[in-house]
Design an enzyme around this catalytic site. Sequence first.
Site, PDB file in Angstrom:
ATOM      1  N   ASP A  15       0.837  -4.503  -2.486  1.00 34.73           N
ATOM      2  CA  ASP A  15       2.179  -4.808  -2.023  1.00 34.73           C
ATOM      3  C   ASP A  15       2.345  -4.252  -0.611  1.00 34.73           C
ATOM      4  O   ASP A  15       1.538  -3.437  -0.145  1.00 34.73           O
ATOM      5  CB  ASP A  15       3.185  -4.176  -2.988  1.00 34.73           C
ATOM      6  CG  ASP A  15       4.625  -4.407  -2.578  1.00 34.73           C
ATOM      7  OD1 ASP A  15       4.959  -5.559  -2.225  1.00 34.73           O
ATOM      8  OD2 ASP A  15       5.406  -3.441  -2.601  1.00 34.73           O
ATOM      9  N   ASP A  17       6.085  -3.789   1.289  1.00 30.54           N
ATOM     10  CA  ASP A  17       7.287  -2.962   1.345  1.00 30.54           C
ATOM     11  C   ASP A  17       7.220  -1.866   0.292  1.00 30.54           C
ATOM     12  O   ASP A  17       7.112  -2.138  -0.900  1.00 30.54           O
ATOM     13  CB  ASP A  17       8.548  -3.809   1.104  1.00 30.54           C
ATOM     14  CG  ASP A  17       8.830  -4.769   2.247  1.00 30.54           C
ATOM     15  OD1 ASP A  17       8.556  -4.398   3.395  1.00 30.54           O
ATOM     16  OD2 ASP A  17       9.326  -5.878   1.984  1.00 30.54           O
TER      17      ASP A  17
END
Length: 334
Positions: A15, A17
């Site tokens: 991922d 963020d």
Amino acid sequence: MSERLLDRYDAVLSDLDGVVYAGPHAIPGAPEVLRRISSEGVPVIYVTNNASRSVAAVAAHLTDLGVPTGPEGVASSAQVGAEVLAQRLPAGTKVLVTGSQALSDVVADAGLVPVRTQEEEPRAVIQGFDPGIGWAQLAEASYTLADPDVLWVATNTDLSIPQARGLAPGNGTLVAAVAAATDRAPVVAGKPEAPIFRTAAERAGSTRPVVLGDRLDTDIRGGNAAGFATVAVLTGVDTLETILAACSAERPDHVVGTLEELFAPCPEVEVTASPGGHRARCGAATAETDGARVRIRGSREDLDAWRAACGAWWAAHPDAEAPVAPVLEWEAAT
């Protein structure tokens, strides 16, 4: 305990963020770890639900932060959303884009025609995050979706996104507004659905990938749904408390404080049944549960103590469909 956690896997699906950066700034230590992973020959694919930027822009941002990456190293929900549309619609079909110019470009690349108003008679709507979106754009989506035959695709349904100043509304809040106005639900292309992770794994040529994420409801749920190993990283949204209480579908295989722990020996959690409950050990820490409370012997600051608590609690609640939080009792280790 000698095997590093990273050594168990042949690719990393990360991922962005909350794992690599928060807002425009890198999370301390993350670029160095990711460069090291790549230098060891382990491919890293960045999996993002943010459909407001092109994969080239995301790759450039990562490179600026000290993580050299090309567009092929980014798998976005916008790409998967456009693929869903292209699979279900004839080439040249008009699609209302409720989102950024980058999302429009991806739709056009898929052989469809992006438009911005209902009056242009689109036969589908694709909705992705755009920090500049307003009521007028959401209204156009609602007007278009009044026709039940119009296909609606959401790139993702993240309710929040981590920013430098804290959590801000994500695409899921905007999707929810349109859903409330139309009494409809979209097809979701990105996390937590499995296809985006499988696409990323295929791109890496991986059969044993590990998914890194800070969110249980998107990263961990999606990685689990794809059948991949999952690691929750405590640099973003979810916390030790929310991880302990997680429903079955959102429980990670491992929990780390920072990405540096990928190079540490893999912590093992041993779980056994005990009279009236379950017992778990991780390192020097132990935890016992009677199904309602967890008694933990160790320090609150020791991640192994929380790992042991998760092992015992999850064994007692293997099929939890919703978050279930225990009462915690802490005892100092002897």
